[in-house]
Design a protein around this motif. Sequence first.
Motif, PDB file in Angstrom:
ATOM      1  N   UNK A  65       6.015  -5.078   8.461  1.00 42.79           N
ATOM      2  CA  UNK A  65       4.892  -4.941   7.641  1.00 42.79           C
ATOM      3  C   UNK A  65       4.361  -3.522   8.010  1.00 42.79           C
ATOM      4  N   UNK A  66       4.593  -2.461   7.347  1.00 43.42           N
ATOM      5  CA  UNK A  66       4.057  -1.096   7.617  1.00 43.42           C
ATOM      6  C   UNK A  66       2.572  -1.113   7.972  1.00 43.42           C
ATOM      7  N   UNK A 120       0.781  -1.212  -0.030  1.00 45.57           N
ATOM      8  CA  UNK A 120      -0.086  -0.022  -0.025  1.00 45.57           C
ATOM      9  C   UNK A 120       0.590   1.130   0.133  1.00 45.57           C
ATOM     10  N   UNK A 121       2.047   1.041   0.102  1.00 45.61           N
ATOM     11  CA  UNK A 121       3.036   2.337  -0.086  1.00 45.61           C
ATOM     12  C   UNK A 121       2.540   3.209   1.064  1.00 45.61           C
ATOM     13  N   UNK A 158      -0.336  14.272   6.936  1.00 42.98           N
ATOM     14  CA  UNK A 158      -0.630  15.007   5.970  1.00 42.98           C
ATOM     15  C   UNK A 158      -0.310  14.178   4.573  1.00 42.98           C
ATOM     16  N   UNK A 159       0.243  13.154   4.525  1.00 46.07           N
ATOM     17  CA  UNK A 159       0.418  12.156   3.191  1.00 46.07           C
ATOM     18  C   UNK A 159      -0.675  11.204   3.299  1.00 46.07           C
ATOM     19  N   UNK A 160      -1.211  11.280   2.071  1.00 51.17           N
ATOM     20  CA  UNK A 160      -2.532  10.471   1.838  1.00 51.17           C
ATOM     21  C   UNK A 160      -1.970   8.883   1.391  1.00 51.17           C
ATOM     22  N   UNK A 161      -2.636   8.305   1.869  1.00 52.78           N
ATOM     23  CA  UNK A 161      -2.458   6.675   1.581  1.00 52.78           C
ATOM     24  C   UNK A 161      -2.800   6.457   0.322  1.00 52.78           C
ATOM     25  N   UNK A 162      -2.137   5.267  -0.492  1.00 57.78           N
ATOM     26  CA  UNK A 162      -2.441   4.844  -1.565  1.00 57.78           C
ATOM     27  C   UNK A 162      -3.839   4.240  -1.799  1.00 57.78           C
ATOM     28  N   UNK A 163      -4.058   3.541  -0.834  1.00 57.57           N
ATOM     29  CA  UNK A 163      -5.440   2.739  -0.881  1.00 57.57           C
ATOM     30  C   UNK A 163      -6.382   2.964   0.467  1.00 57.57           C
ATOM     31  N   UNK A 211      -9.001   2.528   1.524  1.00 56.76           N
ATOM     32  CA  UNK A 211      -9.880   1.229   2.315  1.00 56.76           C
ATOM     33  C   UNK A 211      -8.980   0.474   3.083  1.00 56.76           C
ATOM     34  N   UNK A 212      -7.741   0.625   3.097  1.00 56.51           N
ATOM     35  CA  UNK A 212      -6.880  -0.221   3.872  1.00 56.51           C
ATOM     36  C   UNK A 212      -6.815   0.443   5.341  1.00 56.51           C
ATOM     37  N   UNK A 213      -7.385   1.510   5.289  1.00 58.23           N
ATOM     38  CA  UNK A 213      -7.542   2.290   6.759  1.00 58.23           C
ATOM     39  C   UNK A 213      -8.606   1.760   7.563  1.00 58.23           C
TER      40      UNK A 213
END
Length: 403
Positions: free
Chosen positions: A250-251, A111-112, A259-264, A266-268
């Motif tokens: 595993x992050x 998910x970076x 302030x950084x937006x997750x790539x996915x 829904x993983x939150x």
Amino acid sequence: MSSTALPHSTSGGTAALPARTPGSLRHRLRAWRVWIILALVLAGGVALSLLTSAGEDRIPLSADNPAPDGAKAAASVLRAQGVDVVVPADYDAALEALESGGATLLLLDPNEYLDSGQLGRLAGAADKTVLVEPTFLQLAELAPDIAQAGLVPETLLESGSAPASDCSAPAAAAAGSVTAGGLAYRGPVTCFPVTGSSEPAAGLYASSADGSDTVFGFTGLLANETITRDGNAALALHVLGSTDTLVWYLPVPADILPGAAPANPFSLLPAWVDPLLIWTLVVAAAAIFWRGRRLGPLALEPMPVVVRAAETADGRARLYQDSRALDRAAANLRAATLVRLAARLRLGPGSTAAAVVDAAARSSGRSATDIDNLLNRHVPATDRDLVTWSQELLDLEEAITEP
């Protein structure tokens, strides 16, 4: 004085209650008992699933996950061989474990969650790095000598063959062959090629020249369900057990910088959201089936007003007039006249317009050309022309006598 009868009283003086009707609560519960039982069973199953899975690790490729997509089997074998497998809870714990020195970093971050700065600090703290299906950013920061080469060809996956090592790396030579899947990579040392005769070859295993950076192109090389296939276990144990300490990192979403937006996004969501959504859909469907309006049988009702045929014809004519549909009105008049003339001349329902014209000419004494022009070829251009033409059609019908 009125002699209205009162309800019969019991010995205690209380009026007796009327008998329950078929529409009472007990009758409804009896009618819906099957659906109620099914709903209770389903609710109990969902609740049991949530309770039993609440304390279990379900993260894919987690060292404590016993599920098929977990990696508890490989981690347990490494611990049994004396390797200190550290599973940090977050980025700070992982960085602290690596800074103690002499540790190998195992990283899987599909998910970076980590940015380039965080990855750079991990690269500086780790003695060796093992990346699983890394992205372009992760390769650039942790294994710059290795490049991604796309997906494993479908033909290889469908064949079910296990790629051979085809390289001199000790870990790959010990494995012999591994299960195919995931992504292909190219590096100074590339093993288990999956791109056929293409040059340079791309494989499921790639490493730097000194072996400090290693890439696994397929999570199945570590997963519980495939770790025992082919040489997957031998490859994993040789690579991950090369140092005394293995930081299995595993992050998690908490590692994302403010302030950084997750790539996915829904993983939150927590793991219990998916079964809760499924249960919500089931309850909504049951509520719709239970309370939804149902259509009963058709009920025949008498028309409140009897409309005469002349009124409907007059209404249709006004509609044609308002829409200026002269061609449609003329076509209806022409067709109706032909039908009536065919019936009067006893030509039958299958007669053609030409047959009607010939029979009308013989009956009326007029030429067939005049009647054909009147019936089939005349096209009214104005409302006045339409009225005149309709009168001529009526005159023609009155002039024709039955044979």
